[in-house]
Design an enzyme around this catalytic site. Structure first.
Site, PDB file in Angstrom:
ATOM      1  CG  ASP A  63     -82.355  16.795  -5.704  1.00  0.00           C
ATOM      2  OD1 ASP A  63     -82.546  17.508  -4.137  1.00  0.00           O
ATOM      3  OD2 ASP A  63     -81.415  16.619  -6.328  1.00  0.00           O
TER       4      ASP A  63
ATOM      5  CG  HIS B  78     -86.788  16.636  -2.372  1.00  0.00           C
ATOM      6  ND1 HIS B  78     -85.992  17.825  -2.148  1.00  0.00           N
ATOM      7  CD2 HIS B  78     -86.046  15.698  -2.796  1.00  0.00           C
ATOM      8  CE1 HIS B  78     -85.033  17.736  -2.933  1.00  0.00           C
ATOM      9  NE2 HIS B  78     -84.954  16.946  -3.680  1.00  0.00           N
TER      10      HIS B  78
END
Length: 316
Positions: free
Chosen positions: A94, A293
């Site tokens: 991320d 994610h």
């Protein structure tokens, strides 16, 4: 606690051998790498994961402009040197991925190899990103929502545990609508959390204890973490000297096929071009089926296998 670049960073550490620095993203902490410590340390690596600036027990500078990409890269370089090493492998997920990629871009002498999870390598666009998304989505893109001083900070801080529970489920491969780009558009009147589904139970990869640990790391609030987003246009200005530059360190990129980030506008096209754009990308991106994610948490075995293959190859 390590003194680095004018601030104090809290780190977790395990193992001996070549240094591997693991950089978390938002809204996470060093704990997001809990499944990587044992396997990497067991394979003969010294594994260090900091709470990055603005997160957890590390310092939270008050000034918004204390969170530029140059500060964040400086933290990584300073950490490597403070740990008594000249070079390290750098792995990021991320927001940690852009920090890892930029560390390799700006300081290739410090980076033995770089791995990015979810967010692909940086190729500077022709327009400031916040302004571009503001125009494209009328201010509804979540970056622009985060850029509004105090707004997301207050929404997330009303019930940090509920906020984190929703965010982690919402962006995971377990959510029914995972990976849809429209998921990251925010109703400015209602906020982002209002329309997020409430998970009936946590996904199998996340325990109540994990959620408690993460909630505790936001005792100082979300502002430090959100300040990273508020520097996106400033980062674009600061990185002008590296326009069209490429990461030359050996590299690997991993992402889940139900992750919304690789579906952002222009990102699928970039991913297709990576083998031609990056001379030392070791192989085509590693795609994790059914993964959302939170790659290293959702698919720890697959991520560990890919990282160990990459790291041991470079270690020789």
């Amino acid at each position: 606690m390590i003194n680095v670049n004018g601030i104090r960073l809290h780190i977790a550490e395990q193992g001996e051998g070549p240094l591997v620095v693991l950089l978390h993203g938002f809204p996470e902490s060093w704990h997001s790498w809990r499944h990587q410590f044992g396997p990497l340390a067991g394979a003969g690596f010294r594994v260090v994961a900091p709470d990055q600036r603005g997160y957890g027990r590390s310092d939270h500078p008050e000034e918004v402009d204390a969170y530029t990409i140059l500060h964040l890269v400086g933290d990584v370089v300073g950490l490597v040197h403070a740990l008594g090493e000249a070079r390290a492998f750098v792995v990021g997920h991320d927001w940690g991925a852009p920090v890892a990629w930029h560390t390799a871009l700006l300081r290739p002498d410090v980076v033995r190899g770089v791995a990015g999870l979810s967010v692909p390598p940086p190729f500077r666009s022709t327009r400031p990103p916040l302004k571009a998304m503001q125009e494209r989505f009328g201010g509804r893109f979540y970056w622009n929502w985060f850029d509004r001083p105090g707004v997301a900070d207050a929404e997330f801080a009303r019930d940090p545990r509920a906020t984190l529970r929703k965010l982690l489920y919402f962006a995971s491969g377990d959510a029914p609508d995972a990976g849809r780009p429209e998921n990251v558009l925010v109703d400015p009147e209602r906020g982002w959390l209002a329309d997020m589904p409430e998970p009936g139970a946590l996904p199998g990869w996340l325990t109540e204890e994990d959620l408690d640990n993460l909630t505790d790391s936001y005792a100082k609030g979300f502002t430090g973490a959100l300040n990273w987003y508020r520097n996106l246009d400033r980062n674009w200005e600061l990185t002008a000297p590296w326009h069209d530059a490429v990461v030359t360190s050996p590299a690997v990129y991993l992402y889940g096929d139900r992750d919304v980030v690789p579906a952002f506008p222009g990102t699928p096209e970039l991913i297709d071009q990576l083998p031609e754009l990056m001379p030392k990308l070791r192989r085509r991106p590693v795609v994790l089926p059914g993964c959302g994610h939170w790659t290293q948490q959702e698919r720890p075995d697959e991520v560990n296998a890919a990282l160990l293959d990459f790291l041991t190859e470079l270690r020789g």
